[in-house]
Design a protein around this motif. Structure first.
Motif, mmCIF file in Angstrom:
data_model
loop_
_atom_site.group_PDB
_atom_site.id
_atom_site.type_symbol
_atom_site.label_atom_id
_atom_site.label_comp_id
_atom_site.label_asym_id
_atom_site.label_seq_id
_atom_site.Cartn_x
_atom_site.Cartn_y
_atom_site.Cartn_z
ATOM 1 N N LYS A 136 -1.381 -0.029 6.996
ATOM 2 C CA LYS A 136 -0.731 -0.435 5.747
ATOM 3 C C LYS A 136 -1.162 -1.843 5.370
ATOM 4 O O LYS A 136 -1.760 -2.575 6.158
ATOM 5 C CB LYS A 136 0.795 -0.389 5.905
ATOM 6 C CG LYS A 136 1.323 -1.427 6.891
ATOM 7 C CD LYS A 136 2.813 -1.368 7.022
ATOM 8 C CE LYS A 136 3.332 -2.432 7.977
ATOM 9 N NZ LYS A 136 2.756 -2.382 9.315
ATOM 10 N N ASP A 137 -0.811 -2.226 4.150
ATOM 11 C CA ASP A 137 -1.014 -3.597 3.676
ATOM 12 C C ASP A 137 0.350 -4.200 3.364
ATOM 13 O O ASP A 137 1.235 -3.522 2.807
ATOM 14 C CB ASP A 137 -1.879 -3.617 2.415
ATOM 15 C CG ASP A 137 -3.292 -3.150 2.691
ATOM 16 O OD1 ASP A 137 -3.841 -3.522 3.740
ATOM 17 O OD2 ASP A 137 -3.836 -2.394 1.854
ATOM 18 N N SER B 81 0.847 -1.195 0.000
ATOM 19 C CA SER B 81 0.000 0.000 0.000
ATOM 20 C C SER B 81 0.878 1.240 0.000
ATOM 21 O O SER B 81 2.114 1.160 0.037
ATOM 22 C CB SER B 81 -0.928 -0.005 1.212
ATOM 23 O OG SER B 81 -0.173 -0.025 2.409
ATOM 24 N N GLU B 82 0.245 2.400 -0.014
ATOM 25 C CA GLU B 82 0.985 3.650 0.058
ATOM 26 C C GLU B 82 1.731 3.746 1.380
ATOM 27 O O GLU B 82 1.201 3.386 2.434
ATOM 28 C CB GLU B 82 0.021 4.838 -0.080
ATOM 29 C CG GLU B 82 0.712 6.189 -0.047
ATOM 30 C CD GLU B 82 -0.263 7.344 -0.137
ATOM 31 O OE1 GLU B 82 0.184 8.489 -0.037
ATOM 32 O OE2 GLU B 82 -1.481 7.072 -0.282
ATOM 33 N N ARG C 123 -0.027 -7.514 8.101
ATOM 34 C CA ARG C 123 -0.367 -6.096 8.263
ATOM 35 C C ARG C 123 0.132 -5.546 9.597
ATOM 36 O O ARG C 123 0.406 -4.351 9.732
ATOM 37 C CB ARG C 123 -1.890 -5.941 8.164
ATOM 38 C CG ARG C 123 -2.385 -4.519 8.008
ATOM 39 C CD ARG C 123 -3.861 -4.518 7.673
ATOM 40 N NE ARG C 123 -4.646 -5.121 8.739
ATOM 41 C CZ ARG C 123 -5.508 -4.452 9.504
ATOM 42 N NH1 ARG C 123 -5.689 -3.146 9.314
ATOM 43 N NH2 ARG C 123 -6.195 -5.064 10.431
#
Length: 386
Positions: free
Chosen positions: A255-256, A242-243, A330
């Motif tokens: 986040k991922d 993710s970003e 995560r």
């Protein structure tokens, strides 16, 4: 402008990630040769006097060297609280074993020569061996488990929960790859201890240390190479998908993360980090060469370079991950989402800028004062020798 805003949150996180590495490397460079000497003690000293010589090469400095260990633990507690919480809850049995082994050292130093009994002294010599070899092995096992990932997750209110069993909190950590990392750590620190003994002793003690250290260095190089191949082809790494918010709140759940691919993809993304394993292999090779040819100070410096390269390669390969989670990727802790507040990191940095140079200057002065070889005459004629 508030003073701590002079340095951004993102930069402070990077600084404290680097400082944590500096403290851990400092511990390995200094207390590492103490542990290596302890692991070598029963094998390089064949007589009581020879073993006293070996002990007295580290007797005046081992306690000061452990300052780096205390500073590292304090930095984790203050700068990276989630890391401290997860590691001390999940690894507490292993950490208890390390602390128990480290406690053997001061007791062994103080009590070994209190009785003129061969059995008594031999028992304490083996206790000092355990106090050096066990932490050196277990610290490497811990690094291996970090690379593999740790079974923990964070609840919605960010409470860390360790998902491993009671059995897993110690024996479950002894996985094959982690044990290989432990062998690399132990053999590398034995090489480092041998390099120290080549500087501080002479005669048969130095000769035996050089011979054993040469073998240990070759084992370390082979194990380090095998660990790299294992990481490349047999172990999945962790990657943020993710970003990445580098200056946001410390919440890992924002986040991922994917648990797939290889850790070594970092070397295609940041080719400059290849310098770390190059330094590791170069340092080991030159230290082994120095031990074989009887060099002294240069061998010890090459050994330090090897430790710097090997430990740095782990941190740079994993960046920005600090502690990945196998249960819930995560929840993995990274540089960007598991630090203390902006103000806390700034205040700690100010304190570090003031006190770290003092510690370095005092340490350098101590080694300058204590420079020179320890001889059999020194330990037999001095009432203050161990």
């Amino acid at each position: 402008m508030i003073l701590h805003d002079l340095i951004s949150f993102e930069v402070l996180r990077l600084i404290w990630w680097a400082l944590l590495g500096v403290l851990l490397i400092g511990f390995a460079l200094t207390d590492g040769f103490d542990m290596g000497v302890g692991a070598l003690l029963p094998f390089v000293g064949k007589t009581d006097v020879e073993r006293r010589v070996v002990i007295n090469t580290i007797g005046p400095v081992w306690e000061g060297n452990q300052v780096w260990f205390i500073l590292g633990g304090g930095a984790i507690f203050a700068a990276w609280p989630p890391l401290y919480a997860v590691s001390f809850s999940g690894f507490y049995l292993a950490m208890f074993a390390i602390l128990a082994a480290l406690i053997l050292r001061p007791v062994g130093f103080k009590y070994r020569s209190k009785r003129d009994s061969a059995t008594w002294r031999s028992s304490w010599d083996w206790a000092l061996f355990v106090g050096g070899a066990a932490p050196a092995l277990l610290f490497g096992v811990a690094v291996g488990n970090v690379l593999l990932g740790v079974p923990f997750h964070l609840t919605e209110d960010l409470m860390p929960m360790y998902d491993g069993s009671f059995y897993g909190k110690f024996l479950g950590l002894l996985r094959p790859f982690a044990l290989l990392c432990g062998v690399v750590s132990l053999s590398m620190l034995i090489m480092h201890g041998a390099a120290w003994l080549s500087v501080k002793t002479k005669g048969m003690v130095a000769f035996r240390a050089q011979r054993i250290g040469t073998v240990a260095g070759m084992v370390a190089a082979a194990g380090y190479a095998l660990a790299g191949l294992w990481l490349a082809f047999g172990i999945d790494g962790f990657h943020i998908t993710s970003e990445i918010v580098k200056d946001g709140p410390s919440n890992p759940l924002f986040k991922d993360v994917a648990h797939e691919g290889s850790w070594l993809i970092a070397y295609t993304e940041r080719p400059w980090i290849l310098i770390a394993p190059i330094l590791g292999f170069t340092g080991i090779f030159m230290a082994v060469r120095g031990l074989r040819e009887g060099f002294e100070v240069s061998t010890f410096l090459w050994s330090k370079l090897a430790i710097l390269g090997v430990i740095s390669s782990v941190g740079l390969t994993m960046f920005p991950f600090i502690l990945p989670s196998t249960v819930d990727p995560r929840s993995s802790l990274t540089v960007w989402d598991s630090s203390s507040s902006h103000l806390t990191l700034f205040v700690m940095l100010v304190a570090t800028v003031i006190f770290l140079p003092i510690i370095l200057a005092y340490t350098a002065w101590v080694y300058k004062v204590l420079w020179g070889k320890v001889t059999e005459d020194d330990v037999t004629s001095s009432h203050s020798a161990y």
